[in-house]
Write an enzyme that holds these catalytic residues in place. Sequence first.
Site, PDB file in Angstrom:
ATOM      1  N   GLY A  28       0.822  -1.203   0.000  1.00 21.23           N
ATOM      2  CA  GLY A  28       0.000   0.000   0.000  1.00 21.23           C
ATOM      3  C   GLY A  28       0.850   1.244   0.000  1.00 21.23           C
ATOM      4  N   CYS A  29       0.301   2.315   0.526  1.00 22.01           N
ATOM      5  CA  CYS A  29       0.989   3.605   0.561  1.00 22.01           C
ATOM      6  C   CYS A  29       2.340   3.483   1.257  1.00 22.01           C
ATOM      7  CB  CYS A  29       0.118   4.626   1.296  1.00 22.01           C
ATOM      8  SG  CYS A  29       0.935   6.184   1.606  1.00 22.01           S
ATOM      9  N   PHE A  30       3.379   3.952   0.603  1.00 23.33           N
ATOM     10  CA  PHE A  30       4.711   3.790   1.200  1.00 23.33           C
ATOM     11  C   PHE A  30       4.902   4.585   2.483  1.00 23.33           C
ATOM     12  CE2 PHE A  30       6.475   6.403  -2.664  1.00 23.33           C
ATOM     13  CZ  PHE A  30       5.932   7.591  -2.204  1.00 23.33           C
ATOM     14  N   TRP A  31       4.125   5.610   2.722  1.00 21.37           N
ATOM     15  CA  TRP A  31       4.239   6.348   3.989  1.00 21.37           C
ATOM     16  C   TRP A  31       3.974   5.420   5.168  1.00 21.37           C
ATOM     17  CZ3 TRP A  31       0.501  10.880   2.535  1.00 21.37           C
ATOM     18  CH2 TRP A  31       1.098  11.701   1.566  1.00 21.37           C
ATOM     19  N   CYS A  32       2.898   4.636   5.057  1.00 19.39           N
ATOM     20  CA  CYS A  32       2.522   3.730   6.148  1.00 19.39           C
ATOM     21  C   CYS A  32       3.542   2.609   6.325  1.00 19.39           C
ATOM     22  CB  CYS A  32       1.153   3.116   5.874  1.00 19.39           C
ATOM     23  SG  CYS A  32      -0.204   4.295   5.844  1.00 19.39           S
TER      24      CYS A  32
END
Length: 192
Positions: free
Chosen positions: A33-37
């Site tokens: 998923g989102c690389f931030w998470c």
Amino acid sequence: MNAKCYLSGAAAILLSLASITHGAQEEAVLGAGCFWCVEAVYERLPGVSEVISGYAGGTQLNPTYKQVSRGQSDHVEVVKVVFNPEEITYAELLDMFWKIHDATDGRGVWPDFGPQYRSILLYKSDAQKAAIEQAIAAQNEKLDKPVATEVKALDIFYPAEDYHQDYVRLNPNDRYVRNIALPKLKKAGLKP
């Protein structure tokens, strides 16, 4: 006497080099998923020295966030995890991978759907490939649906733009961070 001093100095240098390389670092590249998470999760694990958000798995050269996030590329948002295998194993990194997302959904990872957010494991060696295959087999035995995680050899990793690095830590009041990333950390049993 000078020769002895030189040898003593050389021995000291060799001992220093041995202590530096003793804790050799390895790398894992994965997308959930989102690389931030994903970056925020792996940064908190003991034995992980660095996590870099980026793009991989596609064919375009030098992809940008604009291209990847809009689905104008076949790359995936991923992270490169630099770790000390004497402190945390590749298998343990994979254990966390399964905890932080639904790897059976081929559409992406909630709340970010699309091929750019698909579940992916990119191996750098035959040992990593074997560990992935073993982990997927174990997950398939536990789950009601088969794992949809894409598995492929890492071709190239492109670091994301600077403003994406350490995003959760640097942007604690961002709405996405508060509503998605921080709850994901708590679900994984990690401090926000």
